[in-house]
Design a protein around this motif. Structure first.
Motif, short mmCIF file in Angstrom:
data_model
loop_
_atom_site.label_atom_id
_atom_site.label_comp_id
_atom_site.label_asym_id
_atom_site.label_seq_id
_atom_site.Cartn_x
_atom_site.Cartn_y
_atom_site.Cartn_z
N UNK A 315 -81.09 -14.83 -33.24
CA UNK A 315 -81.52 -15.35 -34.04
C UNK A 315 -80.71 -14.31 -35.34
N UNK A 316 -81.02 -13.28 -34.41
CA UNK A 316 -80.49 -12.70 -35.43
C UNK A 316 -79.24 -11.82 -35.53
N UNK A 317 -78.36 -12.39 -34.57
CA UNK A 317 -76.94 -12.32 -34.10
C UNK A 317 -76.58 -13.38 -34.86
N UNK A 318 -76.99 -14.46 -35.75
CA UNK A 318 -76.15 -15.30 -36.38
C UNK A 318 -76.94 -15.28 -37.45
N UNK A 319 -77.49 -14.24 -38.25
CA UNK A 319 -77.35 -14.23 -39.67
C UNK A 319 -76.80 -12.60 -39.74
N UNK A 320 -77.18 -12.17 -39.03
CA UNK A 320 -75.86 -10.62 -39.62
C UNK A 320 -74.95 -10.05 -38.20
N UNK A 321 -73.75 -10.02 -38.58
CA UNK A 321 -72.83 -9.06 -38.31
C UNK A 321 -73.41 -7.79 -37.60
N UNK A 322 -72.70 -7.58 -36.40
CA UNK A 322 -73.10 -5.94 -35.93
C UNK A 322 -72.40 -5.35 -36.70
N UNK A 323 -72.88 -3.95 -36.15
CA UNK A 323 -72.38 -3.04 -36.91
C UNK A 323 -71.17 -2.37 -36.90
N UNK A 324 -70.14 -2.23 -37.62
CA UNK A 324 -68.41 -1.76 -37.08
C UNK A 324 -68.47 -1.00 -36.79
N UNK A 325 -69.37 0.13 -36.28
CA UNK A 325 -69.52 0.52 -34.43
C UNK A 325 -68.66 0.24 -33.79
N UNK A 326 -69.39 -1.15 -33.47
CA UNK A 326 -69.23 -1.79 -32.37
C UNK A 326 -67.63 -2.66 -32.48
N UNK A 327 -67.39 -3.50 -33.86
CA UNK A 327 -66.60 -4.00 -33.82
C UNK A 327 -65.60 -3.23 -33.39
N UNK A 328 -65.36 -1.87 -33.70
CA UNK A 328 -64.36 -1.22 -33.49
C UNK A 328 -64.31 -0.88 -32.53
#
Length: 331
Positions: A315-328
């Protein structure tokens, strides 16, 4: 997609390898997933997204000794990765967001587990105790009094649970949501409704026309929520399917009924998206829980331990993008 009769989600006993995260799993689909063990880091701890997440804390402070079995396990999908949000990350993502949980005991458990992932200390027993206290004051039924809801505030986010077993409770559900939406200063920027509209209780006594009976209740509930939310703020809808029943039976429920209820919720989400009235998605708890029935449930309906915590994580993954450092890191 809901599972067909006889479908079995695999459990992979092989340790999941540590790797840089790929694309984040942002939908609520779980049909293609498997349960895998966390890999181990060089110090003997769990790696692969587990370290630094609230899971270890949840296990350590759990009142249920069997919850310690949850530590090595996580749910994994082949083409995307879940982020295991730290409490501060989840709170930052939900800042200025009101999340309303509307439904029966399955949604109540999802609310309680999400609160714990965000650093709160509630659990299902505490919520039921609050319901009983409210019922005593109002001389109502402890298990079906929507006004015995509980709330959790962290930073600028507010989570609220309103109990709903049947359509007759919708006036009270509206009052609860309207009250919790009010706050001093500016209104919430976004409203998220996580619901099953009392799915399992609504048809517990029904022997036929299950989809038609629940479909009518689901439509009425959505209309009520939209009236409270108003037209001025973005509305997101997450519809949670029933859990996996397998061969077990809860009074009035069966695997066939669970699949019928899930189909109603899937159609409602599709209709809402097509009408453009809200962002609507389905959280598939059926496939998520299918392989955990052996040690995570007593009645085949209510799941704890790994299954409950992973459901709130999805559910949290549906509502929230992971922090920018993880995206990088995935680059």
């Amino acid at each position: 997609m809901v599972p067909q009769a006889g479908t079995r989600v695999a459990v992979n006993d092989v340790l999941a390898p540590t790797r840089h995260p790929g694309r984040q799993c942002r939908d609520g689909a779980t049909v293609d997933g498997t349960w895998v063990r966390f890999s181990r880091d060089g110090r003997g701890g769990a790696a692969g997204g587990y370290s630094g997440s609230p899971w270890s804390t949840l296990v350590e402070r759990s009142a249920h000794r069997h919850d310690r079995k949850m530590a090595p396990w996580r749910f994994s999908r082949p083409d995307c990765d879940y982020h295991f949000f730290a409490a501060s990350e989840g709170a930052a993502c939900l800042d200025d967001v009101f999340v309303a949980y509307v439904g029966d005991s399955l949604v109540r458990g999802l609310y309680a587990t999400t609160v714990r992932l965000l650093g709160g200390a509630t659990d299902d027993d505490r919520i039921k105790a609050a319901q009983a206290a409210t019922a005593q004051r109002t001389r109502g039924g402890a298990g079906s009094n929507p006004e015995s809801q509980t709330t959790f505030t962290v930073g600028g986010a507010r989570l609220a649970y309103a109990n709903m077993w049947s359509g007759s409770e919708l006036p009270s559900v509206r009052r609860v949501l309207a009250r919790e939406l009010r706050r001093p200063g500016r209104p919430f920027a976004r409203i998220v409704v996580v619901a099953n509209w009392g799915a399992e209780h609504s048809v517990a006594a029904a022997c036929d026309a299950v989809e038609a009976k629940f479909g009518e209740q689901a439509r009425a509930a959505l209309r009520a929520v939209r009236q409270v939310a108003g037209a001025g703020r973005p509305l997101s809808l997450v519809l949670a399917t029933p859990t996996a029943l397998l061969a077990r039976r809860n009074p009035g429920m069966s695997t066939t009924k669970a699949l019928q209820l899930a189909s109603v919720l899937e159609r409602q989400a599709a209709d809402v998206r097509a009408a453009g009235v809200a962002d609507a998605r389905v959280l598939d708890l059926s496939n998520l829980t299918l392989a955990r029935f052996d040690d995570a449930t007593l009645d085949g309906v209510h799941y704890g331990q790994t299954a409950a915590t992973m459901g709130a994580t999805v559910l949290l993954n549906m509502l929230c993008r992971r922090p920018e450092r993880e995206q990088q890191n995935k680059q």
